[in-house]
Design a protein around this motif. Structure first.
Motif, PDB file in Angstrom:
ATOM      1  N   ASP A   1      37.793  45.117  34.205  1.00  0.00           N
ATOM      2  CA  ASP A   1      39.393  44.556  34.120  1.00  0.00           C
ATOM      3  C   ASP A   1      40.163  44.928  32.847  1.00  0.00           C
ATOM      4  OD1 ASP A   1      41.456  42.355  33.502  1.00  0.00           O
ATOM      5  OD2 ASP A   1      39.880  41.038  31.952  1.00  0.00           O
ATOM      6  N   VAL A   2      40.986  45.834  32.914  1.00  0.00           N
ATOM      7  CA  VAL A   2      42.007  46.317  31.574  1.00  0.00           C
ATOM      8  C   VAL A   2      43.164  46.198  31.989  1.00  0.00           C
ATOM      9  CG1 VAL A   2      39.092  47.818  31.410  1.00  0.00           C
ATOM     10  CG2 VAL A   2      41.595  48.402  32.459  1.00  0.00           C
ATOM     11  N   TRP A   3      43.845  46.350  30.329  1.00  0.00           N
ATOM     12  CA  TRP A   3      45.327  47.458  31.411  1.00  0.00           C
ATOM     13  C   TRP A   3      45.319  48.813  30.052  1.00  0.00           C
ATOM     14  CZ3 TRP A   3      49.622  45.907  27.223  1.00  0.00           C
ATOM     15  CH2 TRP A   3      50.527  46.011  27.311  1.00  0.00           C
TER      16      TRP A   3
ATOM     17  N   ASP B   1      36.015  48.820  29.549  1.00  0.00           N
ATOM     18  CA  ASP B   1      35.298  49.836  29.334  1.00  0.00           C
ATOM     19  C   ASP B   1      34.909  50.396  28.994  1.00  0.00           C
ATOM     20  OD1 ASP B   1      36.713  51.285  31.971  1.00  0.00           O
ATOM     21  OD2 ASP B   1      38.737  51.436  31.057  1.00  0.00           O
ATOM     22  N   ARG B   2      34.825  49.278  27.389  1.00  0.00           N
ATOM     23  CA  ARG B   2      34.072  49.566  26.241  1.00  0.00           C
ATOM     24  C   ARG B   2      32.493  50.075  26.561  1.00  0.00           C
ATOM     25  NH1 ARG B   2      29.899  47.727  23.154  1.00  0.00           N
ATOM     26  NH2 ARG B   2      30.392  47.869  20.653  1.00  0.00           N
ATOM     27  N   ARG B   3      32.013  50.744  25.657  1.00  0.00           N
ATOM     28  CA  ARG B   3      30.951  51.436  26.022  1.00  0.00           C
ATOM     29  C   ARG B   3      30.310  50.947  24.805  1.00  0.00           C
ATOM     30  NH1 ARG B   3      31.021  56.062  29.041  1.00  0.00           N
ATOM     31  NH2 ARG B   3      33.386  57.162  29.378  1.00  0.00           N
ATOM     32  N   LEU B   4      28.584  51.202  25.373  1.00  0.00           N
ATOM     33  CA  LEU B   4      27.480  50.189  24.501  1.00  0.00           C
ATOM     34  C   LEU B   4      27.751  50.693  22.992  1.00  0.00           C
ATOM     35  CD1 LEU B   4      28.064  48.697  26.965  1.00  0.00           C
ATOM     36  CD2 LEU B   4      25.338  48.546  26.532  1.00  0.00           C
ATOM     37  N   MET B   5      26.950  50.575  22.451  1.00  0.00           N
ATOM     38  CA  MET B   5      26.774  51.117  20.871  1.00  0.00           C
ATOM     39  C   MET B   5      25.482  50.915  20.322  1.00  0.00           C
ATOM     40  SD  MET B   5      30.937  51.138  19.888  1.00  0.00           S
ATOM     41  CE  MET B   5      30.104  51.791  18.258  1.00  0.00           C
TER      42      MET B   5
ATOM     43  N   GLY C   1      35.823  52.096  39.041  1.00  0.00           N
ATOM     44  CA  GLY C   1      36.832  51.556  37.740  1.00  0.00           C
ATOM     45  C   GLY C   1      36.900  50.420  38.480  1.00  0.00           C
ATOM     46  N   ALA C   2      36.547  50.026  40.004  1.00  0.00           N
ATOM     47  CA  ALA C   2      36.934  49.381  41.095  1.00  0.00           C
ATOM     48  C   ALA C   2      37.170  47.768  40.810  1.00  0.00           C
ATOM     49  CB  ALA C   2      36.495  49.030  41.935  1.00  0.00           C
ATOM     50  N   GLU C   3      38.109  47.043  40.188  1.00  0.00           N
ATOM     51  CA  GLU C   3      38.466  45.695  39.744  1.00  0.00           C
ATOM     52  C   GLU C   3      38.089  44.447  40.830  1.00  0.00           C
ATOM     53  OE1 GLU C   3      41.899  44.411  37.689  1.00  0.00           O
ATOM     54  OE2 GLU C   3      42.893  43.824  39.696  1.00  0.00           O
ATOM     55  N   ASP C   4      38.153  44.856  42.514  1.00  0.00           N
ATOM     56  CA  ASP C   4      37.874  43.723  42.997  1.00  0.00           C
ATOM     57  C   ASP C   4      37.332  44.832  44.479  1.00  0.00           C
ATOM     58  OD1 ASP C   4      36.984  42.129  44.962  1.00  0.00           O
ATOM     59  OD2 ASP C   4      39.540  40.579  44.009  1.00  0.00           O
ATOM     60  N   VAL C   5      36.414  44.425  45.597  1.00  0.00           N
ATOM     61  CA  VAL C   5      36.120  45.350  46.521  1.00  0.00           C
ATOM     62  C   VAL C   5      35.873  44.589  47.925  1.00  0.00           C
ATOM     63  CG1 VAL C   5      34.214  46.915  47.530  1.00  0.00           C
ATOM     64  CG2 VAL C   5      34.708  47.341  44.818  1.00  0.00           C
ATOM     65  N   ARG C   6      36.321  44.800  48.199  1.00  0.00           N
ATOM     66  CA  ARG C   6      36.154  43.538  49.964  1.00  0.00           C
ATOM     67  C   ARG C   6      35.620  44.222  51.030  1.00  0.00           C
ATOM     68  NH1 ARG C   6      39.537  39.328  48.994  1.00  0.00           N
ATOM     69  NH2 ARG C   6      39.225  38.639  46.458  1.00  0.00           N
ATOM     70  N   ILE C   7      34.641  44.004  52.084  1.00  0.00           N
ATOM     71  CA  ILE C   7      34.696  45.064  52.739  1.00  0.00           C
ATOM     72  C   ILE C   7      33.886  43.914  54.335  1.00  0.00           C
ATOM     73  CG2 ILE C   7      32.146  46.340  53.958  1.00  0.00           C
ATOM     74  CD1 ILE C   7      33.078  47.729  50.975  1.00  0.00           C
ATOM     75  N   MET C   8      34.354  44.095  54.902  1.00  0.00           N
ATOM     76  CA  MET C   8      33.819  42.917  56.406  1.00  0.00           C
ATOM     77  C   MET C   8      33.659  44.718  58.026  1.00  0.00           C
ATOM     78  SD  MET C   8      35.410  40.263  55.863  1.00  0.00           S
ATOM     79  CE  MET C   8      35.870  39.267  57.780  1.00  0.00           C
TER      80      MET C   8
END
Lengths: 382, 371
Positions: free
Chosen positions: A13-15, B211-215, A215-222
């Motif tokens: 979850d990033v911007w 995305d923060r990397r552990l330190m 980097g997926a935020e959400d994954v849906r599989i059917m």
């Protein structure tokens, strides 16, 4: 494609303000305000609820619902927008870190907080446009809000916002390309996995891990077993694809809010999965995509597609339709179905699909995410 | 030989005791860890949505499912065998209400997931009475199958924590760490997962991964929850990357002591509030009374059951209910402290007549990963 909803959006979850800078959202807000001005609207409510329908508030704020809760952006025609999210106060810093909007409020009941804001700003006798309130807001909040807005003129803005969201900016198209890349890699990887003693659920776990590491935020599989006469998509089970002989997989991934989806059919060959496209569905599918051109009406496109299917004598399976818009929701407007009045436009994005009976494995299905350009379609998931 | 009483039989008794002629149990397909999935609990099937409802009366029971293509899956799994697919949910729901003679006072459950378009039509068709309390009564005591599922979910969260500990290493991104945790949980059989975390030298709260990397020197906290056929179990864990200083060791011991003291209160018939009182006493005695309330913590515990917190979303000092035999509760002195930031400690227990049984095996302690 409709999928099970998770209990929490658990992925990254990033911007990324380099790719989606505040100017991108300000541009969207400006287009919204132009429409508001044309319609004489003072305030626009952009409401979304849950993990499938966060698109309206996310369109201008970038914030996503991570649980089955509501989020609302109030856009005044002049002045700063406000974002109201349902949740615990502890969630507020997280919401603030993923939006350019300065005024972010957390609450337990969005309708009450909304009314408090209107009172605070003196907006309780305004003309208010509504998007997402009728289709998504829980009825008790809807009633409480409607009672408090008795002095306001309410204007239905569903179609206005759908139309704005349907045509993507270049940056939005890039987000969909990035999500598509994860989907493509995931579906390709299924052909490289050893299949012996691997259940559907293990396949899902492997796909999910690979997508989240990307980097997926959400994954849906059917999945579906096309050999069964009355097959339908369903969540994965402990069944062995090696015993079923064939499997249809629908994979959808959200990357930084934007979705992509693709569907592939696989045949089991000794100990691995092989792409299977049958005899004629691939050619019909390509012709169908060829009919997706800007300025064509969707109804016209659907008739063209059905003609192609008929001429090819393909026994198509219409249950899942030909597709739908995709972007900030896995299923958004416009729908690719007969009777739809909308016209295809450049930079619209769709999840398209086609299913048909197949003499060898029962049924075959194919689907992709596409972006419409002047020259036709860009298939982003292959 | 008498047929064993089903959930549906018990529900019909509860409906009769409240003079309800029928019951509508609705779901919009969402699965909320803080709000029970009543339809899933009743039917045994997780709804796909966007609209599903069970209708129950003495005349019979039916399950209406939208989209219609999902009705085959639902029929194969549901305890209600009259399953109907629909492309026009409201119209078909009202038709079934008429067929099952749901007219006078009709209980309604899950209505807070309904939109106005659905609720207003139902309101015209029947005298609706909120009836979620029926399910609180029905589900508080787990049956043998549910207890087995909770134990299985306990094994899954242990697998999740093993992965959390294994992959908590310098350089890994938060989102990668949780991806590995989730992979382990799925492979162990999780139907649903609710994982939150945070990493840093002074965490404020748990959140979705970034995305923060552990330190080196990070405190890595995780709330790891899994559901198995609707039964949720949770552990809350803290891992320190490097050599922990005396302060975090001391504060974590305080949380462990508070967990131990609250567990002394747990047995069937005891007030649930005693859990919170005992926990807060230990933390307050150490000088942190002001930190025993939000926003420095959320809840000292809660019930866990059918994909939800039913029968109670937060155990605090004001909680009025008594603990019940075979109830599942999470107890967690998760706490923000000014010296350490937020730290996590807790797990899930089955309430017994004379105490409790743990539902997971990993120990509630401060874990250390050398760097």
């Amino acid at each position: 494609m409709l999928t099970l909803q998770p209990t929490l959006k658990r992925g990254r979850d990033v911007w990324d303000p380099i790719h989606l800078p505040p100017q991108e959202f300000e541009g969207r807000l400006q287009r919204i305000r132009n429409e508001m001005r044309n319609r004489g609207i003072d305030l626009l409510f952009l409401y979304g609820h849950g993990m499938n329908e966060y698109g309206n508030p996310s369109y201008v704020s970038n914030v996503v619902n991570k649980m089955p809760r509501g989020a609302l952006v109030i856009c005044p025609r002049q002045g700063e927008p406000v974002l109201i999210v349902e949740g615990f106060p502890r969630d507020l810093p997280e919401a603030k870190s993923t939006t350019w909007i300065g005024d972010v409020r957390s609450c337990g009941d969005i309708s009450k907080e909304c009314v408090r804001y209107l009172r605070e700003k003196g907006f309780l006798s305004s003309t208010i446009g509504l998007a997402g309130i009728n289709p998504f807001m829980p009825y008790d909040q809807f009633r409480s809000m409607r009672a408090a807005l008795k002095g306001c003129r309410l204007v239905d803005c569903e179609q206005m916002v759908r139309d704005l969201r349907a045509v993507k900016s270049e940056r939005e198209c890039d987000q969909i390309r990035r999500a598509s890349r994860i989907v493509r890699k995931g579906l390709e990887s299924l052909t490289e996995m050893p299949l012996q003693k691997t259940s559907e659920r293990e396949l899902e776990a492997i796909l999910d891990l690979a997508a989240r590491l990307e980097g997926a935020e959400d994954v849906r599989i059917m999945v579906a077993n096309p050999r069964q006469p009355a097959w339908a998509f369903r969540p994965t089970e402990n069944f062995m694809p090696s015993e079923a002989g064939a499997i249809i997989v629908s994979m959808a991934v959200a990357f930084e809010r934007y979705w992509a989806e693709a569907i592939r059919t696989y045949r089991v060959d000794s100990s691995s999965l092989l792409y299977y496209s049958g005899n004629s569905i691939g050619a019909v599918y390509e012709k169908m995509l060829g009919g997706m051109r800007p300025e064509n009406g969707i109804d016209h496109f659907c008739r063209h597609a059905h003609n192609e299917i008929e001429e090819s004598r393909l026994y198509s399976l219409p249950v899942y339709g030909l597709g739908n818009g995709i972007g900030l929701a896995l299923q958004e407007y416009p729908l690719l179905e007969g009777g739809e009045n909308a016209v295809l436009k450049k930079a619209m994005c769709f999840a398209v699909r086609l299913a048909a009976k197949d003499p060898e494995i029962g049924s075959v299905m194919i689907g992709d995410t596409i972006i419409l350009s002047e020259g036709g379609v860009e298939v982003t998931t292959r | 030989m008498q047929r064993p009483r089903t959930k549906l039989d018990r529900l019909l008794d509860l409906m009769a005791s409240r003079q309800l002629t029928g019951l509508i149990v609705y779901s919009n397909g969402s699965c909320d860890v803080l709000s029970p999935s009543y339809l899933h609990y009743l039917s045994g099937v997780r709804p796909l949505g966007p609209n599903s409802a069970a209708l129950i009366s003495k005349a019979g029971a039916a399950l209406l499912v939208e989209p219609p293509w999902d009705s085959g899956r639902v029929l194969a799994k549901s305890s209600i065998k009259d399953v109907r697919g629909t492309g026009n949910f409201v119209q078909d729901l009202i038709a079934i209400m008429r067929a099952l003679r749901l007219a006078g006072p009709v209980g309604i459950v899950g209505q807070r997931q309904m939109t106005e378009a659905i609720y207003s039509e139902l309101e015209k068709a029947a005298d609706l009475k909120p009836a979620e309390a029926l399910f609180d009564e029905l589900s508080v005591e787990k049956d043998d199958k549910e207890i087995d599922l909770a134990r299985k979910a306990g094994v899954i969260v242990d697998a999740g924590f093993s992965a959390f500990l294994e992959h908590s290493r310098v350089g890994i991104r938060e989102c990668e760490l949780l991806a590995h945790v989730e992979y382990a949980m799925r492979r162990a059989g999780a139907d649903e997962i609710f994982n939150l975390m945070s990493a840093g030298n002074h965490n404020l709260a748990m959140h979705a991964p970034t995305d923060r990397r552990l330190m080196p020197g990070d405190t890595v906290i995780g709330e790891i929850s899994a559901a198995c056929e609707g039964q949720f179990v949770q552990v809350c864990r803290t891992v320190f990357l490097g050599k922990p200083g005396p302060v975090i060791i001391d504060k974590y011991d305080m949380l462990r002591k508070s967990l131990g003291e609250s567990l002394r209160q747990v047995r069937a018939g005891a007030p649930a509030s005693a859990i919170s009182v005992a926990m807060n006493r230990v933390i307050s005695d150490a000088g942190y009374r002001k930190y025993c309330y939000p926003p420095f913590m959320r809840a000292r515990g809660h019930g866990f059951g059918p994909a939800s917190t039913l029968p109670g979303t937060a155990i605090d000092e004001e909680t009025k209910t008594m603990l019940t035999r075979n109830q599942v509760v999470v107890i967690h002195p998760n706490q923000y402290l000014p010296e350490t930031g937020y730290i996590a400690c807790g797990e899930t227990f089955l309430v017994t007549d004379d105490g409790f049984k743990r539902l997971s095996e990993s120990e509630s302690k401060l874990y250390v990963r050398e760097v």
